[in-house]
Design a protein around this motif. Sequence first.
Motif, PDB file in Angstrom:
ATOM      1  N   THR A 207     -17.418  23.954 -29.328  1.00 12.85           N
ATOM      2  CA  THR A 207     -17.899  23.147 -30.449  1.00 12.85           C
ATOM      3  C   THR A 207     -17.098  23.456 -31.716  1.00 12.85           C
ATOM      4  O   THR A 207     -16.576  24.559 -31.896  1.00 12.85           O
ATOM      5  N   MET A 208     -17.016  22.459 -32.594  1.00 16.65           N
ATOM      6  CA  MET A 208     -16.397  22.603 -33.912  1.00 16.65           C
ATOM      7  C   MET A 208     -17.371  22.079 -34.957  1.00 16.65           C
ATOM      8  O   MET A 208     -17.956  20.999 -34.782  1.00 16.65           O
ATOM      9  N   ASP A 209     -17.505  22.814 -36.034  1.00 14.75           N
ATOM     10  CA  ASP A 209     -18.409  22.406 -37.110  1.00 14.75           C
ATOM     11  C   ASP A 209     -17.658  21.499 -38.083  1.00 14.75           C
ATOM     12  O   ASP A 209     -17.393  21.853 -39.231  1.00 14.75           O
ATOM     13  N   THR A 210     -17.293  20.345 -37.574  1.00  6.11           N
ATOM     14  CA  THR A 210     -16.572  19.361 -38.371  1.00  6.11           C
ATOM     15  C   THR A 210     -16.830  17.989 -37.778  1.00  6.11           C
ATOM     16  O   THR A 210     -17.607  17.840 -36.845  1.00  6.11           O
ATOM     17  N   GLY A 211     -16.154  16.974 -38.330  1.00  7.42           N
ATOM     18  CA  GLY A 211     -16.370  15.606 -37.890  1.00  7.42           C
ATOM     19  C   GLY A 211     -15.409  15.156 -36.805  1.00  7.42           C
ATOM     20  O   GLY A 211     -14.720  15.963 -36.166  1.00  7.42           O
ATOM     21  N   HIS A 212     -15.333  13.853 -36.631  1.00  4.70           N
ATOM     22  CA  HIS A 212     -14.681  13.243 -35.474  1.00  4.70           C
ATOM     23  C   HIS A 212     -13.161  13.334 -35.492  1.00  4.70           C
ATOM     24  O   HIS A 212     -12.523  13.075 -34.472  1.00  4.70           O
ATOM     25  N   TRP A 213     -12.571  13.690 -36.618  1.00  3.91           N
ATOM     26  CA  TRP A 213     -11.108  13.737 -36.712  1.00  3.91           C
ATOM     27  C   TRP A 213     -10.646  15.145 -37.104  1.00  3.91           C
ATOM     28  O   TRP A 213     -10.110  15.360 -38.186  1.00  3.91           O
ATOM     29  N   PRO A 214     -10.816  16.131 -36.212  1.00  2.00           N
ATOM     30  CA  PRO A 214     -10.521  17.517 -36.575  1.00  2.00           C
ATOM     31  C   PRO A 214      -9.045  17.797 -36.797  1.00  2.00           C
ATOM     32  O   PRO A 214      -8.697  18.807 -37.411  1.00  2.00           O
ATOM     33  N   MET A 215      -8.151  16.945 -36.291  1.00  2.00           N
ATOM     34  CA  MET A 215      -6.727  17.147 -36.555  1.00  2.00           C
ATOM     35  C   MET A 215      -6.408  16.975 -38.043  1.00  2.00           C
ATOM     36  O   MET A 215      -5.403  17.473 -38.527  1.00  2.00           O
ATOM     37  N   PHE A 216      -7.296  16.299 -38.762  1.00  2.00           N
ATOM     38  CA  PHE A 216      -7.163  16.195 -40.212  1.00  2.00           C
ATOM     39  C   PHE A 216      -8.037  17.220 -40.936  1.00  2.00           C
ATOM     40  O   PHE A 216      -7.594  17.870 -41.875  1.00  2.00           O
ATOM     41  N   SER A 217      -9.283  17.352 -40.509  1.00  2.00           N
ATOM     42  CA  SER A 217     -10.247  18.173 -41.258  1.00  2.00           C
ATOM     43  C   SER A 217     -10.117  19.666 -40.981  1.00  2.00           C
ATOM     44  O   SER A 217     -10.310  20.485 -41.881  1.00  2.00           O
ATOM     45  N   GLN A 218      -9.788  20.049 -39.730  1.00  2.00           N
ATOM     46  CA  GLN A 218      -9.665  21.472 -39.375  1.00  2.00           C
ATOM     47  C   GLN A 218      -8.512  21.667 -38.384  1.00  2.00           C
ATOM     48  O   GLN A 218      -8.703  22.095 -37.240  1.00  2.00           O
ATOM     49  N   PRO A 219      -7.282  21.362 -38.816  1.00  2.00           N
ATOM     50  CA  PRO A 219      -6.151  21.398 -37.877  1.00  2.00           C
ATOM     51  C   PRO A 219      -5.860  22.777 -37.302  1.00  2.00           C
ATOM     52  O   PRO A 219      -5.534  22.907 -36.119  1.00  2.00           O
ATOM     53  N   ARG A 220      -5.976  23.819 -38.111  1.00  2.00           N
ATOM     54  CA  ARG A 220      -5.645  25.151 -37.600  1.00  2.00           C
ATOM     55  C   ARG A 220      -6.709  25.648 -36.621  1.00  2.00           C
ATOM     56  O   ARG A 220      -6.400  26.289 -35.616  1.00  2.00           O
ATOM     57  N   GLU A 221      -7.952  25.311 -36.905  1.00  2.00           N
ATOM     58  CA  GLU A 221      -9.030  25.669 -35.978  1.00  2.00           C
ATOM     59  C   GLU A 221      -8.861  24.933 -34.648  1.00  2.00           C
ATOM     60  O   GLU A 221      -9.071  25.497 -33.570  1.00  2.00           O
ATOM     61  N   LEU A 222      -8.469  23.653 -34.734  1.00  2.00           N
ATOM     62  CA  LEU A 222      -8.237  22.885 -33.513  1.00  2.00           C
ATOM     63  C   LEU A 222      -7.057  23.466 -32.739  1.00  2.00           C
ATOM     64  O   LEU A 222      -7.110  23.582 -31.502  1.00  2.00           O
ATOM     65  N   ALA A 223      -6.000  23.859 -33.444  1.00  2.00           N
ATOM     66  CA  ALA A 223      -4.851  24.470 -32.771  1.00  2.00           C
ATOM     67  C   ALA A 223      -5.269  25.728 -32.021  1.00  2.00           C
ATOM     68  O   ALA A 223      -4.821  25.972 -30.891  1.00  2.00           O
ATOM     69  N   ARG A 224      -6.128  26.530 -32.629  1.00  2.00           N
ATOM     70  CA  ARG A 224      -6.592  27.745 -31.961  1.00  2.00           C
ATOM     71  C   ARG A 224      -7.353  27.412 -30.679  1.00  2.00           C
ATOM     72  O   ARG A 224      -7.181  28.070 -29.650  1.00  2.00           O
ATOM     73  N   ILE A 225      -8.179  26.384 -30.719  1.00  4.29           N
ATOM     74  CA  ILE A 225      -8.916  25.974 -29.520  1.00  4.29           C
ATOM     75  C   ILE A 225      -7.947  25.512 -28.426  1.00  4.29           C
ATOM     76  O   ILE A 225      -8.116  25.836 -27.244  1.00  4.29           O
ATOM     77  N   LEU A 226      -6.914  24.775 -28.820  1.00  2.62           N
ATOM     78  CA  LEU A 226      -5.924  24.317 -27.841  1.00  2.62           C
ATOM     79  C   LEU A 226      -5.168  25.492 -27.230  1.00  2.62           C
ATOM     80  O   LEU A 226      -4.911  25.518 -26.013  1.00  2.62           O
ATOM     81  N   LEU A 227      -4.841  26.472 -28.054  1.00  2.34           N
ATOM     82  CA  LEU A 227      -4.158  27.659 -27.541  1.00  2.34           C
ATOM     83  C   LEU A 227      -5.055  28.428 -26.568  1.00  2.34           C
ATOM     84  O   LEU A 227      -4.602  28.900 -25.522  1.00  2.34           O
ATOM     85  N   ASP A 228      -6.328  28.537 -26.912  1.00  2.36           N
ATOM     86  CA  ASP A 228      -7.259  29.201 -26.006  1.00  2.36           C
ATOM     87  C   ASP A 228      -7.378  28.440 -24.675  1.00  2.36           C
ATOM     88  O   ASP A 228      -7.497  29.063 -23.610  1.00  2.36           O
ATOM     89  N   ALA A 229      -7.374  27.122 -24.765  1.00  4.24           N
ATOM     90  CA  ALA A 229      -7.483  26.306 -23.546  1.00  4.24           C
ATOM     91  C   ALA A 229      -6.292  26.495 -22.631  1.00  4.24           C
ATOM     92  O   ALA A 229      -6.412  26.311 -21.412  1.00  4.24           O
TER      93      ALA A 229
END
Length: 239
Positions: A207-229
């Motif tokens: 889960t991410m505590d943000t909205g539907h477009w995390p590549m804009f709102s939380q890009p570094r957090e999304l990158a970390r999730i992708l790296l973990d995946a």
Amino acid sequence: MTQFILVAGAWLGSWAWRDVEPDLRAAGHGVHPLTLSGLAEQQGVAAGLQKHVQDIVDEVERLDLRDVVLVGHSYAGIPVGQAAEQIGDRLARVVFVDSNVPVDGESFLTGWPDGRAGVEAAIAANEGFWPPPAVADCADQGLTDEQIARFIGGSTPHPGPTLTDPAVLERPLGLLPATYVKCLLDWPEPSMEVAELLTSERWRLVTMDTGHWPMFSQPRELARILLDAAEPDPAGSGA
């Protein structure tokens, strides 16, 4: 080295991943943001859903990629999910980012019964394209005014047939190794289809505590999730 294929959702192109890419590259991985036919710099190219599936498969094959993590955001989860089963042992994992998932014989609009009529009317009124959202559609999604302006400014009309064409799956989606990223501001619970898939031992929920477009709102957090995946699955559930 993992090879990330990044596919953004409706109205968006490869440019949407600009702020996610650096952390993936810094970790030593290959990063390949992809614009689907009919969008962004590919405007004017005729597109249906299977054309979008083929766009993704062709990119993997053109670059002769292995250890591929396919990332599909929003609408793009539908072609990404279909492409994932077509690339065979090249696939390491699929990451669905607050996305729709393909259901054999059903379309994007089939899975959106409450909004279907409105989208179909908009497509009919705009020469076969779903027009980009307005600023008001981005409210309460964790976006700054600057991020909203960039999102709206870069969006292009989305080819209508990709939203109405049925998906084609050869095997159950739950057999794919997958991570589902749920953005809580958009809607706190996964859809019924996703909830069922998450019962598979090959699927993980993040889960991410943000909205539907995390590549804009939380890009570094999304990158970390992708790296973990991209890390090997400790349960050993490979593709």
